[in-house]
Motif scaffolding. Structure first.
Motif, PDB file in Angstrom:
ATOM      1  N   UNK A  93     -36.737  24.792 -23.584  1.00 20.25           N
ATOM      2  CA  UNK A  93     -36.723  25.690 -22.438  1.00 20.25           C
ATOM      3  C   UNK A  93     -36.682  24.858 -21.153  1.00 20.25           C
ATOM      4  N   UNK A  94     -35.957  25.319 -20.123  1.00 21.33           N
ATOM      5  CA  UNK A  94     -35.847  24.532 -18.887  1.00 21.33           C
ATOM      6  C   UNK A  94     -37.196  24.178 -18.264  1.00 21.33           C
ATOM      7  N   UNK A  95     -38.112  25.133 -18.206  1.00 16.89           N
ATOM      8  CA  UNK A  95     -39.430  24.839 -17.645  1.00 16.89           C
ATOM      9  C   UNK A  95     -40.182  23.832 -18.482  1.00 16.89           C
ATOM     10  N   UNK A  96     -40.078  23.963 -19.801  1.00 15.61           N
ATOM     11  CA  UNK A  96     -40.730  23.013 -20.699  1.00 15.61           C
ATOM     12  C   UNK A  96     -40.146  21.620 -20.518  1.00 15.61           C
ATOM     13  N   UNK A  97     -38.822  21.555 -20.383  1.00 10.94           N
ATOM     14  CA  UNK A  97     -38.185  20.250 -20.168  1.00 10.94           C
ATOM     15  C   UNK A  97     -38.657  19.628 -18.849  1.00 10.94           C
ATOM     16  N   UNK A  98     -38.841  20.453 -17.824  1.00  6.11           N
ATOM     17  CA  UNK A  98     -39.328  19.933 -16.543  1.00  6.11           C
ATOM     18  C   UNK A  98     -40.746  19.378 -16.696  1.00  6.11           C
ATOM     19  N   UNK A  99     -41.599  20.108 -17.405  1.00  4.69           N
ATOM     20  CA  UNK A  99     -42.964  19.628 -17.620  1.00  4.69           C
ATOM     21  C   UNK A  99     -42.972  18.343 -18.431  1.00  4.69           C
ATOM     22  N   UNK A 100     -42.093  18.250 -19.423  1.00  5.42           N
ATOM     23  CA  UNK A 100     -41.994  17.018 -20.207  1.00  5.42           C
ATOM     24  C   UNK A 100     -41.522  15.862 -19.326  1.00  5.42           C
ATOM     25  N   UNK A 101     -40.518  16.128 -18.474  1.00  3.02           N
ATOM     26  CA  UNK A 101     -40.001  15.087 -17.578  1.00  3.02           C
ATOM     27  C   UNK A 101     -41.086  14.603 -16.615  1.00  3.02           C
ATOM     28  N   UNK A 102     -41.991  15.503 -16.233  1.00  2.52           N
ATOM     29  CA  UNK A 102     -43.074  15.145 -15.316  1.00  2.52           C
ATOM     30  C   UNK A 102     -44.260  14.501 -16.046  1.00  2.52           C
ATOM     31  N   UNK A 103     -44.194  14.455 -17.365  1.00  2.00           N
ATOM     32  CA  UNK A 103     -45.258  13.835 -18.146  1.00  2.00           C
ATOM     33  C   UNK A 103     -46.494  14.700 -18.321  1.00  2.00           C
ATOM     34  N   UNK A 104     -46.358  15.990 -18.070  1.00  2.00           N
ATOM     35  CA  UNK A 104     -47.506  16.889 -18.186  1.00  2.00           C
ATOM     36  C   UNK A 104     -47.995  16.956 -19.632  1.00  2.00           C
ATOM     37  N   UNK A 105     -47.074  16.774 -20.581  1.00  2.00           N
ATOM     38  CA  UNK A 105     -47.480  16.795 -21.986  1.00  2.00           C
ATOM     39  C   UNK A 105     -48.518  15.714 -22.285  1.00  2.00           C
TER      40      UNK A 105
END
Length: 192
Positions: free
Chosen positions: A46-58
């Motif tokens: 999902x685009x939002x999930x990909x953004x969170x992954x890119x930001x290292x939130x995971x």
């Protein structure tokens, strides 16, 4: 409005309901929406999930959920609120400890207002969570998108006032951070 939601956004809303049910919360809150969006990180499509992954939130999920729990325990005060009160000589940690000593654990985290009795399993969205959904709709419309996606929900959370937006920003997911991450193209998606 739910018919305008993408599959990922619907999954996030349904996930928020699940988080509220597991917490035995009276209402579905902004925090439940954020936790459900974090659950979408697993597939990461999902685009939002990909953004969170890119930001290292995971990698900071545990710290983020701990910060949300601590803010709830302190009656919804953000770190900035606590710092401002500390400058006035008020130790929020001490206040929370005394309240919990007198009234039990998480006394300040309790939901306020009259308890509404709904059919089993039915929960309403809090005023703040409904505002997130409205902001997500407006963001999608402003971008000319036909559907409300998880990225719009994420931006709706980040754009609002309150503890969830503050905690997100403290953990590297401010509105501006999310916008930058969403602007980066990935395979199968054209740059916007």
């Amino acid at each position: 409005m739910f018919e305008k939601f993408s599959q990922d956004a619907r999954a996030a809303v349904e996930g928020a309901v699940g988080h509220a049910e597991r917490a035995d919360a009276r209402t579905i809150t902004e925090e439940h929406l954020l936790l459900a969006l974090l659950d979408l990180l697993d597939p990461g499509e999902a685009p939002g999930a990909r953004a969170l992954l890119a930001l290292g939130v995971d990698r900071r999920r545990t710290e983020l959920t701990t910060a949300l729990r601590e803010a709830r325990r302190a009656g919804g005060l953000s770190r900035a609120d606590i710092a401002a009160l500390a400058r006035l000589g008020i130790d929020v940690g001490e206040v929370v400890a005394r309240v919990e000593e007198a009234h039990g654990p998480d006394a300040l985290a309790a939901e306020r207002g009259p308890r509404r009795w709904w059919p089993r399993g039915h929960r309403t969205f809090s005023r703040e969570a409904r505002s997130v959904l409205v902001r997500a709709l407006r963001i999608a419309q402003g971008r000319g998108d036909r559907a409300i996606g998880d990225e719009h929900l994420l931006l709706g959370l980040a754009s609002g006032p309150g503890v969830v937006a503050d905690v997100m920003a403290e953990h590297g997911a401010s509105w501006a951070d999310i916008e930058r991450a969403l602007a980066v193209p990935w395979p199968g998606r054209a740059a916007s």
